[in-house]
Design an enzyme around this catalytic site. Structure first.
Site, PDB file in Angstrom:
ATOM      1  N   VAL A  97       2.691  -1.780   4.297  1.00 17.08           N
ATOM      2  CA  VAL A  97       2.312  -0.384   4.111  1.00 17.08           C
ATOM      3  C   VAL A  97       3.604   0.423   4.033  1.00 17.08           C
ATOM      4  O   VAL A  97       4.480   0.276   4.895  1.00 17.08           O
ATOM      5  CB  VAL A  97       1.443   0.095   5.299  1.00 17.08           C
ATOM      6  CG1 VAL A  97       1.110   1.572   5.170  1.00 17.08           C
ATOM      7  CG2 VAL A  97       0.155  -0.740   5.376  1.00 17.08           C
ATOM      8  N   CYS A  98       3.745   1.255   3.013  1.00 15.05           N
ATOM      9  CA  CYS A  98       4.975   2.034   2.845  1.00 15.05           C
ATOM     10  C   CYS A  98       5.151   2.999   4.021  1.00 15.05           C
ATOM     11  O   CYS A  98       4.281   3.833   4.294  1.00 15.05           O
ATOM     12  CB  CYS A  98       4.953   2.819   1.546  1.00 15.05           C
ATOM     13  SG  CYS A  98       6.383   3.922   1.383  1.00 15.05           S
ATOM     14  N   ILE A  99       6.280   2.892   4.683  1.00 12.48           N
ATOM     15  CA  ILE A  99       6.488   3.669   5.913  1.00 12.48           C
ATOM     16  C   ILE A  99       6.578   5.168   5.630  1.00 12.48           C
ATOM     17  O   ILE A  99       5.988   5.976   6.359  1.00 12.48           O
ATOM     18  CB  ILE A  99       7.708   3.141   6.703  1.00 12.48           C
ATOM     19  CG1 ILE A  99       7.808   3.843   8.055  1.00 12.48           C
ATOM     20  CG2 ILE A  99       9.008   3.262   5.923  1.00 12.48           C
ATOM     21  CD1 ILE A  99       8.672   3.120   9.066  1.00 12.48           C
ATOM     22  N   ALA A 117       3.156   6.469   4.804  1.00 11.80           N
ATOM     23  CA  ALA A 117       2.284   6.378   5.973  1.00 11.80           C
ATOM     24  C   ALA A 117       2.589   7.490   6.980  1.00 11.80           C
ATOM     25  O   ALA A 117       1.680   8.146   7.489  1.00 11.80           O
ATOM     26  CB  ALA A 117       2.425   5.008   6.626  1.00 11.80           C
ATOM     27  N   PHE A 163       0.851  -1.192   0.000  1.00 14.10           N
ATOM     28  CA  PHE A 163       0.000   0.000   0.000  1.00 14.10           C
ATOM     29  C   PHE A 163       0.889   1.246   0.000  1.00 14.10           C
ATOM     30  O   PHE A 163       1.698   1.450   0.911  1.00 14.10           O
ATOM     31  CB  PHE A 163      -0.931   0.010   1.223  1.00 14.10           C
ATOM     32  CG  PHE A 163      -2.077  -0.978   1.133  1.00 14.10           C
ATOM     33  CD1 PHE A 163      -2.099  -1.979   0.170  1.00 14.10           C
ATOM     34  CD2 PHE A 163      -3.150  -0.896   2.011  1.00 14.10           C
ATOM     35  CE1 PHE A 163      -3.150  -2.889   0.080  1.00 14.10           C
ATOM     36  CE2 PHE A 163      -4.218  -1.792   1.935  1.00 14.10           C
ATOM     37  CZ  PHE A 163      -4.215  -2.790   0.967  1.00 14.10           C
TER      38      PHE A 163
END
Lengths: 92, 116, 130
Positions: C76-78, C81, C38
């Protein structure tokens, strides 16, 4: 190699489909989904000679009759298209 | 053999984080030595326009990231000539201009494509 | 066939639901999902702070249940995010934020995971926009 282009923006407010059609190869196809399904009302799409698919739920939700130059697919059909074509290029 | 990836960047530079995040995908791929191509298309070609002033809108300068492409081994950088002409831009030195037929072949040549 | 699925839109976007239904159909067809990644506004599709009206679909919850049920690798891409305020307990502590809105089955990681998934998969499928 062949590409399945996926377009979910309406061609009447957005340039993605037009850009997609400019670079669409002879072996490629376009899958219309979401508001992209409104392109079924766009005769320009048919005249391009490119193969056109539409996600069934999106044409149904919008009460868009599927013309004989387009084919309707459900989600398992979508998965199969993504396998039949060598790559999927979604116009995000 | 590694799969090749073409990233097509269609976003104008100061319309939010999208243009930067597209470049980040490219740079991350370069850091892993993957075969990555980058094509600027539609409003994405505005990223290549000369004389931009990121500070005027309190943004970080995107051109630094663009210049880093070479350092990350990304040499396949292209620009859609139709999009350039449409916007009155001259082809930049940093990207190879391509007409629609060439772009069609370019997409064909890569294993995977992300257009954002 | 091995699929890598990347999502670029929030849970309220039709494309988030479309990605979920595609993923479900892929598994139902006997295919494998090597990873869900994501990115951009897709990080909102993993947030557990979304409150959907009772008579509406809760796509973020459906994503969580889907990933848990099939024990998928949900990343989830840090960077995306953090920029959008989607934080797990560790990041909330690190940046001294009071809200935690990301938890298992989701993991925060870097863009390398997108490339890694694309390399491992036969097909990379992206979903986003409307």
């Amino acid at each position: 190699m062949s590409t399945l282009h996926v377009v979910s923006h309406s061609p009447f407010t957005d340039g993605r489909l037009a850009s997609c059609l400019r670079v669409c190869g002879a072996k490629d196809a376009i899958l219309l989904c979401g508001d992209g399904a409104y392109a079924l009302h766009n005769p320009a799409l048919h005249s391009q000679g490119v193969k056109v698919f539409v996600l069934a739920e999106d044409s149904q939700a919008r009460n868009l009759p599927v013309p004989d130059w387009a084919s309707s697919v459900d989600y398992s059909g979508f998965v199969q298209l993504s396998i039949d074509y060598d790559k999927v290029n979604t116009w995000l | 053999m590694s799969k090749s990836l073409l990233v097509i960047s269609r976003q104008a530079p100061w319309s939010g984080p999208s243009a930067r995040e597209a470049l980040d995908i490219v740079l991350a791929g370069g850091a892993f030595d993957l075969p990555i191509g980058l094509l600027f298309m539609d409003d994405g070609v505005f990223q290549l326009a000369p004389g931009q002033d990121a500070k005027a809108v309190q943004q970080k300068d995107l051109s630094a990231n663009l210049q880093a492409l070479g350092l990350f081994g990304i040499d396949d950088v292209f620009a859609c000539s139709h999009s350039l002409t449409e916007r009155g831009l001259t082809p930049p030195a940093s990207a190879q201009p391509m007409d629609s037929a060439a772009i069609s072949q370019l997409i064909d040549r890569y294993d995977q494509v992300i257009t954002l | 066939m091995k699929f890598a699925i990347a999502l670029f839109s929030a849970a309220h976007a039709p494309s988030s639901r479309r990605a979920l239904l595609f993923a479900q159909a892929a598994l139902a067809g006997g295919h494998e999902i090597v990873r869900l990644f994501f990115y951009q506004d897709g990080v909102y599709s993993a947030a557990n702070s979304i409150v959907a009206p009772q008579d509406e679909q809760d796509i973020a919850r459906q994503w969580r249940e889907f990933v848990s049920q099939h024990q998928l690798d949900g990343v989830v891409c840090i960077a995306a995010a953090l920029r959008r305020g989607v934080l797990n307990a560790e990041e909330a502590t690190r940046y001294q934020r009071s809200a935690v809105n990301l938890e298992a089955p989701w993991a925060l990681s870097g863009l390398g995971q997108l490339h890694d998934a694309a390399q491992a998969a036969d097909r990379l499928i992206c979903f986003g926009g409307p």
